[in-house]
Design a protein around this motif. Structure first.
Motif, short mmCIF file in Angstrom:
data_model
loop_
_atom_site.label_atom_id
_atom_site.label_comp_id
_atom_site.label_asym_id
_atom_site.label_seq_id
_atom_site.Cartn_x
_atom_site.Cartn_y
_atom_site.Cartn_z
N ALA A 132 0.83 -1.20 0.00
CA ALA A 132 0.00 0.00 0.00
C ALA A 132 0.86 1.25 0.00
O ALA A 132 0.57 2.23 -0.69
CB ALA A 132 -0.91 -0.01 1.23
N LEU A 133 1.98 1.20 0.74
CA LEU A 133 2.86 2.37 0.81
C LEU A 133 3.61 2.60 -0.50
O LEU A 133 3.74 3.73 -0.97
CB LEU A 133 3.87 2.20 1.96
CG LEU A 133 3.30 2.34 3.38
CD1 LEU A 133 4.38 2.03 4.41
CD2 LEU A 133 2.74 3.74 3.61
N SER A 134 4.10 1.51 -1.10
CA SER A 134 4.89 1.68 -2.33
C SER A 134 4.02 1.97 -3.55
O SER A 134 4.41 2.73 -4.42
CB SER A 134 5.76 0.43 -2.56
OG SER A 134 4.91 -0.68 -2.75
N GLU A 135 2.84 1.37 -3.62
CA GLU A 135 1.99 1.55 -4.81
C GLU A 135 0.92 2.62 -4.60
O GLU A 135 0.28 3.05 -5.56
CB GLU A 135 1.30 0.23 -5.15
CG GLU A 135 2.26 -0.92 -5.46
CD GLU A 135 3.03 -0.72 -6.76
OE1 GLU A 135 2.51 -0.05 -7.66
OE2 GLU A 135 4.17 -1.22 -6.83
N SER A 173 -1.94 2.24 -3.34
CA SER A 173 -3.28 1.66 -3.26
C SER A 173 -3.17 0.15 -3.05
O SER A 173 -2.07 -0.40 -3.14
CB SER A 173 -4.06 1.93 -4.54
OG SER A 173 -3.53 1.12 -5.57
N LEU A 174 -4.30 -0.49 -2.81
CA LEU A 174 -4.28 -1.95 -2.68
C LEU A 174 -5.24 -2.54 -3.72
O LEU A 174 -6.16 -3.27 -3.40
CB LEU A 174 -4.71 -2.36 -1.28
CG LEU A 174 -3.60 -2.45 -0.23
CD1 LEU A 174 -4.18 -2.84 1.13
CD2 LEU A 174 -2.51 -3.44 -0.62
N SER A 175 -5.02 -2.19 -4.99
CA SER A 175 -5.89 -2.69 -6.06
C SER A 175 -5.54 -4.13 -6.40
O SER A 175 -4.51 -4.66 -5.94
CB SER A 175 -5.72 -1.82 -7.31
OG SER A 175 -4.41 -1.96 -7.78
N PHE A 176 -6.38 -4.75 -7.21
CA PHE A 176 -6.14 -6.14 -7.62
C PHE A 176 -4.82 -6.25 -8.39
O PHE A 176 -4.05 -7.20 -8.23
CB PHE A 176 -7.32 -6.61 -8.48
CG PHE A 176 -7.26 -8.06 -8.82
CD1 PHE A 176 -7.34 -9.03 -7.82
CD2 PHE A 176 -7.11 -8.48 -10.14
CE1 PHE A 176 -7.27 -10.38 -8.13
CE2 PHE A 176 -7.04 -9.83 -10.45
CZ PHE A 176 -7.12 -10.78 -9.45
N ASN A 177 -4.54 -5.23 -9.24
CA ASN A 177 -3.29 -5.23 -10.02
C ASN A 177 -2.06 -5.20 -9.11
O ASN A 177 -1.05 -5.83 -9.38
CB ASN A 177 -3.25 -4.01 -10.96
CG ASN A 177 -4.07 -4.27 -12.21
OD1 ASN A 177 -4.49 -5.40 -12.46
ND2 ASN A 177 -4.32 -3.22 -12.98
N GLY A 182 1.11 -7.76 -8.83
CA GLY A 182 2.43 -7.23 -9.14
C GLY A 182 2.43 -6.44 -10.44
O GLY A 182 3.50 -6.19 -11.02
N LEU A 183 1.26 -6.04 -10.95
CA LEU A 183 1.19 -5.27 -12.19
C LEU A 183 1.11 -3.79 -11.83
O LEU A 183 0.14 -3.35 -11.22
CB LEU A 183 -0.06 -5.66 -13.01
CG LEU A 183 -0.12 -7.12 -13.41
CD1 LEU A 183 -1.48 -7.43 -14.02
CD2 LEU A 183 0.98 -7.45 -14.40
N GLY A 184 2.18 -3.03 -12.19
CA GLY A 184 2.19 -1.61 -11.90
C GLY A 184 1.27 -0.86 -12.85
O GLY A 184 0.92 -1.36 -13.92
N GLU A 185 0.89 0.35 -12.44
CA GLU A 185 0.02 1.19 -13.29
C GLU A 185 0.86 1.97 -14.31
O GLU A 185 0.34 2.49 -15.29
CB GLU A 185 -0.75 2.19 -12.40
CG GLU A 185 -1.63 1.56 -11.34
CD GLU A 185 -2.82 0.82 -11.91
OE1 GLU A 185 -3.21 1.10 -13.06
OE2 GLU A 185 -3.34 -0.07 -11.21
N SER A 186 2.20 2.04 -14.11
CA SER A 186 3.05 2.89 -14.98
C SER A 186 3.20 2.28 -16.38
O SER A 186 3.21 1.06 -16.56
CB SER A 186 4.41 3.08 -14.32
OG SER A 186 4.97 1.81 -14.12
N TYR A 187 3.35 3.13 -17.36
CA TYR A 187 3.49 2.72 -18.76
C TYR A 187 4.95 2.39 -19.01
O TYR A 187 5.84 3.22 -18.82
CB TYR A 187 3.03 3.90 -19.64
CG TYR A 187 3.09 3.63 -21.10
CD1 TYR A 187 2.23 2.70 -21.69
CD2 TYR A 187 4.01 4.30 -21.91
CE1 TYR A 187 2.29 2.45 -23.05
CE2 TYR A 187 4.07 4.05 -23.25
CZ TYR A 187 3.21 3.14 -23.83
OH TYR A 187 3.27 2.90 -25.17
#
Lengths: 186, 117
Positions: B88-91, B93-97, B101-106
């Motif tokens: 939660a701290l690094s990303e 949020s605590l989403s399913f992705n 281990g799937l980041g939101e970044s492109y």
């Protein structure tokens, strides 16, 4: 009839012999006091599979602490103190475990094996006493066990538990109230 | 003894005016005496002499398993909580992705490798 004979003089010679390495003498102490310990341990733990285990621990602890026994109290009082302490520890340990991991509680671990085979009526009576005691708060259960199963007076109970007589009296009164509520449901 | 009489006896025995010895004798009469299984003294002596461990091996095993399970379960729960907090701290949020281990970044380098542009 519960045996309340004063064995003090005889106990002293058995203790001396045990300390000198006579295992038969210690065996005699075990035989002499095993029923007394059974009443405390099984009264407080119920006929659970751990009751005998705790009973054995009581005498093993006694054996290893015999040299610390000064003879200021009776041997029976000394053994009762060990039995009560070990049983309360076991209750705490089981409460911690069962409250965390089991919804069923520890009732399933009981094995109703009454020493005196007796009649069906006796079995039912023993089961009723067992269930009522197990439903009580451990602070009250120990007081009620000392009174109902051992036949100790308030003063004797206070001496064994290391509590003031007033505290024992107040707990007895609260135990009576709690027991009344429990028995109404049984 | 009838159940109702036994209940009355138990309650009366706790009263201030009751004689504890008489009460306990009557309870014993009604329920039978408490004792351990036959041969209790021998089992204690065997245990003292060091040869009686087997007698209680089953109980000791159950007790050890309880303790081990308790410790492993608590450690596991603590590890899971720590992992969730760190995710939660690094990303953010605590989403399913995030769980997968799937980041939101492109990731441009990945697109370049796949398309050659």
């Amino acid at each position: 009839m519960i045996d309340r004979t004063d064995n003090s003089a005889d106990d002293s010679s058995l203790i001396r012999a045990s300390l000198a390495g006579d295992t038969r003498a210690f065996g005699e102490i075990v035989r002499r006091y095993q029923k007394m310990v059974a009443r405390t341990v099984r009264g407080m733990l119920g006929d659970s599979v751990f009751a005998e285990d705790v009973g054995q621990e009581v005498f093993i602890k006694l054996y290893h602490s015999l040299n610390e026994f000064r003879g200021e109290a009776k041997l029976s009082t000394y053994i009762q103190r060990i039995a009560v302490n070990l049983t309360l520890n076991e209750i705490k340990r089981r409460k911690r475990f069962f409250s965390t991991f089991s919804q069923k509680g520890n009732n399933e671990m009981y094995e109703y094996e009454i020493a005196d085979e007796g009649t069906q009526e006796k079995r039912e009576a023993a089961e009723l006493v067992n269930k009522a005691l197990q439903a009580m708060d451990p602070r009250f259960r120990v007081i009620v066990t000392m009174r109902l199963l051992q036949g100790y007076s308030t003063k004797e109970t206070a001496e064994i538990l290391g509590l003031p007589v007033g505290t024992v009296l107040s707990r007895l009164s609260r135990a009576q109230e709690q027991l009344k509520g429990i028995l109404e449901k049984l | 003894m009838k159940t109702s009489d036994l209940k009355k006896l138990m309650l009366d025995s706790l009263g201030n005016d009751a004689d504890p010895q008489t009460a306990s004798s009557r309870i014993e009469e009604a329920c039978g005496d408490y004792d351990f299984r036959t041969g209790f003294d021998e089992r204690v002596m065997k245990r003292l002499e060091g040869g009686g461990e087997a007698v209680l091996r089953e109980f000791d095993f159950v007790r050890s398993m309880n303790t081990v399970f308790y410790r492993i379960a608590l450690t596991g729960i603590a590890a899971i909580v720590l992992l969730l907090v760190s995710m939660a701290l690094s990303e953010g949020s605590l989403s399913f992705n995030t769980f997968l281990g799937l980041g939101e970044s492109y990731d441009e380098s990945m697109v370049y490798m796949l398309t050659g542009n």
